[in-house]
Write an enzyme that holds these catalytic residues in place. Structure first.
Site, short mmCIF file in Angstrom:
data_model
loop_
_atom_site.label_atom_id
_atom_site.label_comp_id
_atom_site.label_asym_id
_atom_site.label_seq_id
_atom_site.Cartn_x
_atom_site.Cartn_y
_atom_site.Cartn_z
N GLY A 29 0.84 -1.21 0.00
CA GLY A 29 0.00 0.00 0.00
C GLY A 29 0.87 1.25 0.00
O GLY A 29 2.10 1.17 -0.01
N SER A 30 0.20 2.40 0.04
CA SER A 30 0.96 3.65 -0.08
C SER A 30 1.81 3.91 1.15
O SER A 30 2.95 4.40 1.02
CB SER A 30 0.00 4.82 -0.34
OG SER A 30 -0.97 4.90 0.68
N ASP A 81 3.30 -2.78 8.28
CA ASP A 81 2.27 -2.65 7.24
C ASP A 81 1.26 -1.57 7.63
O ASP A 81 1.13 -1.23 8.81
CB ASP A 81 1.55 -4.00 7.06
CG ASP A 81 0.78 -4.10 5.75
OD1 ASP A 81 0.76 -3.13 4.98
OD2 ASP A 81 0.19 -5.17 5.51
N GLY A 82 0.53 -1.10 6.66
CA GLY A 82 -0.54 -0.12 6.89
C GLY A 82 -1.84 -0.80 7.24
O GLY A 82 -1.89 -2.02 7.49
N ALA A 83 -2.91 -0.02 7.29
CA ALA A 83 -4.25 -0.57 7.58
C ALA A 83 -5.29 0.37 6.98
O ALA A 83 -5.03 1.56 6.76
CB ALA A 83 -4.47 -0.70 9.08
N LYS A 94 -7.92 -4.75 6.68
CA LYS A 94 -6.86 -4.58 5.69
C LYS A 94 -7.32 -5.19 4.37
O LYS A 94 -8.28 -5.93 4.35
CB LYS A 94 -5.58 -5.27 6.16
CG LYS A 94 -4.95 -4.59 7.38
CD LYS A 94 -3.61 -5.18 7.79
CE LYS A 94 -2.66 -5.44 6.67
NZ LYS A 94 -2.42 -4.30 5.77
N GLY A 97 -5.68 -2.71 -0.66
CA GLY A 97 -4.78 -2.86 -1.80
C GLY A 97 -4.82 -4.26 -2.40
O GLY A 97 -4.05 -4.58 -3.30
N GLU A 103 -0.54 -10.70 3.17
CA GLU A 103 -0.25 -9.89 4.36
C GLU A 103 -0.49 -10.71 5.63
O GLU A 103 0.31 -10.69 6.57
CB GLU A 103 -1.14 -8.64 4.37
CG GLU A 103 -0.75 -7.64 3.29
CD GLU A 103 -1.71 -6.48 3.14
OE1 GLU A 103 -1.33 -5.48 2.54
OE2 GLU A 103 -2.86 -6.57 3.62
N LYS A 121 -7.24 6.62 10.14
CA LYS A 121 -7.58 5.19 10.10
C LYS A 121 -8.08 4.68 11.46
O LYS A 121 -8.55 3.55 11.56
CB LYS A 121 -6.35 4.37 9.67
CG LYS A 121 -5.71 4.82 8.36
CD LYS A 121 -6.55 4.49 7.17
CE LYS A 121 -5.95 4.88 5.84
NZ LYS A 121 -4.84 4.11 5.38
#
Ligand code: 5RP
Length: 223
Positions: A29-30, A81-83, A94, A97, A103, A121
């Site tokens: 993800g970004s 990692d993002g969320a 999640k 993406g 993940e 978020k």
């Protein structure tokens, strides 16, 4: 600060959690992309990285970071990692993406999950963001009926007029209209539907630490 600047700030802060001389798990993800760009600056101090998607693997390789097959790895201290959403208890949605399955696999091997996200978020109840569910294509209609019975409205994820196909050759149903009060239970319920590969609920193995970027600085949560 813009949302991208907040993502960049947490990506930078996450470098403190990288363990020198070890393998790092990297999300998709970004926000994860900003993290990869920061990781590149210290690439000589890690053994390599395990990627949670083809896109992440490509970005890591572009930076000259060694990408390892998860099957060669038995110890990974940290996954970053993002969320799409995260609660004050560390449960997450999640898969925005589309990389939810890999993940979840990589996160399951790591000792610690560090979530990096901009402060928008953080939510009290998960479900405003459509819940991604990766599904074997032949089971699309059957799984969709079961998800509807659970109170959601499944929508096939499309891009450029075609269904999105994941790195695993599957489709994604994004479930809207869920107010997820019991994420751990719902994670089991959805994962038990035949044809479901993975649900994008990360509650049973949620984050251990979250770094959330806000206008007042980075807020750290430990779960
Ligand atoms: C990808 C994910 C991402 O972590 C999630 O969608 C957040 O993305 P971004 O960092 O671009 O906001 O789960 O499958």
């Amino acid at each position: 600060m813009t949302q991208d600047e907040l993502k960049q700030a947490v990506a930078r802060a996450a470098i403190d959690y990288v363990v020198e001389g070890e393998i790092i798990g990297v999300g998709t993800g970004s926000t994860a992309n900003f993290f990869i760009d920061e990781l590149a600056k210290i690439k000589d101090r890690i053994k390599g990285a395990v990627a949670s998607s083809e896109a992440t693997a490509n970005r890591l390789k572009l930076h000259g970071i060694d990408v390892l097959d998860l099957n060669q790895v038995d110890y990974m201290p940290v996954y970053i990692d993002g969320a799409d959403e995260i609660t004050p208890h560390g449960a997450m949605i999640k898969g925005g993406g589309g990389a939810l399955t890999r993940e979840k696999i990589v996160a399951s091997v790591a000792m610690q999950f560090v979530c990096i996200a901009d402060g928008s978020k953080l939510v009290n109840v998960l479900g405003n963001f459509p819940l991604p569910v990766e599904v074997i294509p032949m089971a699309q209609a059957a799984v969709a009926r079961k998800l509807s019975a659970l109170g959601g409205e499944p929508r096939l994820r499309m891009k450029d007029g075609k269904p999105v196909i994941t790195d695993n050759g599957c489709i994604i149903l994004d479930v809207v209209g869920m107010r997820i009060l019991h994420p751990t239970e719902l994670e089991s319920q959805i994962n038990n539907i035949p044809g479901v590969v993975t649900v994008g609920l990360f509650a049973q193995r949620g984050a251990d630490i979250a770094l959330l970027g806000t206008a007042n600085g980075i807020q750290k949560y430990t779960f």
